[in-house]
Design a protein around this motif. Structure first.
Motif, PDB file in Angstrom:
ATOM      1  N   ARG A   1       1.136   7.132  -6.961  1.00  0.00           N
ATOM      2  CA  ARG A   1       0.082   8.016  -7.448  1.00  0.00           C
ATOM      3  C   ARG A   1       0.623   9.395  -7.808  1.00  0.00           C
ATOM      4  N   ASN A   2       1.892   9.655  -7.497  1.00  0.00           N
ATOM      5  CA  ASN A   2       2.548  10.917  -7.869  1.00  0.00           C
ATOM      6  C   ASN A   2       1.784  12.138  -7.394  1.00  0.00           C
ATOM      7  N   GLY A   3       1.370  12.082  -6.149  1.00  0.00           N
ATOM      8  CA  GLY A   3       0.696  13.239  -5.580  1.00  0.00           C
ATOM      9  C   GLY A   3      -0.798  13.265  -5.826  1.00  0.00           C
ATOM     10  N   THR A   4      -1.313  12.370  -6.641  1.00  0.00           N
ATOM     11  CA  THR A   4      -2.753  12.304  -6.864  1.00  0.00           C
ATOM     12  C   THR A   4      -3.394  11.596  -5.685  1.00  0.00           C
ATOM     13  N   ASP A   5      -4.205  12.317  -4.969  1.00  0.00           N
ATOM     14  CA  ASP A   5      -4.767  11.769  -3.744  1.00  0.00           C
ATOM     15  C   ASP A   5      -5.764  10.653  -4.024  1.00  0.00           C
ATOM     16  N   VAL A   6      -5.706   9.606  -3.202  1.00  0.00           N
ATOM     17  CA  VAL A   6      -6.766   8.621  -3.143  1.00  0.00           C
ATOM     18  C   VAL A   6      -7.651   9.040  -1.982  1.00  0.00           C
ATOM     19  N   HIS A   7      -8.871   9.390  -2.277  1.00  0.00           N
ATOM     20  CA  HIS A   7      -9.767   9.929  -1.254  1.00  0.00           C
ATOM     21  C   HIS A   7      -9.793   9.019  -0.031  1.00  0.00           C
ATOM     22  N   ALA A   8      -9.736   9.630   1.162  1.00  0.00           N
ATOM     23  CA  ALA A   8      -9.649   8.867   2.402  1.00  0.00           C
ATOM     24  C   ALA A   8     -10.811   7.896   2.552  1.00  0.00           C
TER      25      ALA A   8
ATOM     26  N   SER B   1       0.828  -1.204   0.000  1.00  0.00           N
ATOM     27  CA  SER B   1       0.000   0.000   0.000  1.00  0.00           C
ATOM     28  C   SER B   1       0.864   1.256   0.000  1.00  0.00           C
ATOM     29  N   LYS B   2       1.997   1.233   0.700  1.00  0.00           N
ATOM     30  CA  LYS B   2       2.900   2.384   0.703  1.00  0.00           C
ATOM     31  C   LYS B   2       3.445   2.639  -0.701  1.00  0.00           C
ATOM     32  N   ALA B   3       3.870   1.566  -1.382  1.00  0.00           N
ATOM     33  CA  ALA B   3       4.392   1.710  -2.738  1.00  0.00           C
ATOM     34  C   ALA B   3       3.310   2.186  -3.696  1.00  0.00           C
ATOM     35  N   PHE B   4       2.097   1.671  -3.540  1.00  0.00           N
ATOM     36  CA  PHE B   4       0.995   2.067  -4.423  1.00  0.00           C
ATOM     37  C   PHE B   4       0.648   3.539  -4.246  1.00  0.00           C
TER      38      PHE B   4
END
Length: 266
Positions: free
Chosen positions: A146-153, A139-142
């Motif tokens: 994302r290059n700064g693109t947030d995955v919504h919490a 999950s840390k690597a994934f």
């Protein structure tokens, strides 16, 4: 699979974990409503960056070292202890030792063929510790990918975890795996756990790569053979519909051990 079809119509994060006899792997998929199902293949992120590993690899050896009942080294770094490291205990090939996870049973065959577990550490502990490492590292690597693109919490909190299981594991084993995956924090909600048998995963992987073009005629029968480093899976299927594409398992898939006299119960 149904959870992938839903990904076409809604945003979803799916984590897939495959614990193999020799190696393990983790993949992630972040799908959005605008994605076409056929394009999802290009969005799958296969984790290849593991903590304290110099080289990138999508497969990580399924082994870990324990020190004072706690996991200490993982993957390529886990090795048999030398004279200076006598307190370490190496654990490997633990999947081949599984009978069921509700106990510490490893086989009803000769236990002497296996190295002993660390004192006070059960097979369930080992599985949980290994899956925890895989998910945390993956999950840390994934998220970094994302290059700064947030995955919504909220989206991340509702993630789905797909766990690949041996063909012989059914409801009793899956019930214990649900608890184990929740303890490993792979999901926050146990209802977001899905299981895929190894033969089923082989079929869907083939479909993902375009295999469906070869299986169009209705009633066409075929088999899929997946030969790994220590086990092999053989599944028989038949095409029952082409629109939508649907398969039927003709005979329950079998798993076999490829090493003579190597105990395996799956």
């Amino acid at each position: 699979m149904a959870y992938l079809q839903k990904a076409v119509n809604a945003r979803v994060v799916i984590c897939s974990i495959d614990v193999g006899n020799s190696t393990s792997s983790v993949s992630f998929l972040y799908a959005e409503g605008k994605d076409e199902f056929k394009d999802l293949k290009n969005k799958v992120y296969r984790v290849d960056n593991w903590p304290d590993h110099r080289e990138k690899n999508v497969l990580i050896p399924s082994r870990l070292c324990y020190l004072d009942k706690k996991p200490y080294l993982y993957g390529e770094n886990a090795r048999r202890p030398g004279r200076r490291d006598k307190k370490w205990v190496l654990v490997e090939s633990f999947k081949r030792q599984v009978n069921s996870l509700e106990s510490n049973d490893v086989s009803d065959l000769d236990r002497g063929d296996f190295d002993p577990f660390p004192q006070g550490v059960t097979l369930r502990d080992i599985y949980r510790d290994w899956v925890t490492f895989l998910f945390n590292a993956g999950s840390k690597a994934f998220l970094e990918s994302r290059n700064g693109t947030d995955v919504h919490a909220d989206l991340w909190r509702k993630r789905i975890c797909v766990f690949v299981v041996p063909n012989g594991w059914n409801e009793p084993e899956q019930a214990h795996l649900r608890e184990l995956l929740h303890e490993a924090k792979c999901v926050e909600d146990c209802n977001n756990i899905r299981f895929a048998r190894e033969s089923e995963a082989d079929l869907h992987y083939g479909l993902f790569l375009g295999f469906e073009k070869l299986t169009r005629p209705v009633n066409l029968s075929f088999f899929i053979c997946n030969v790994g480093s220590s086990t092999g899976d053989l599944g028989f299927y038949k095409v029952t519909n082409t629109n939508p594409l649907h398969y039927e398992e003709v005979k329950p898939a079998d798993s076999m051990c490829l090493f003579p006299n190597a105990p395996i119960i799956i």
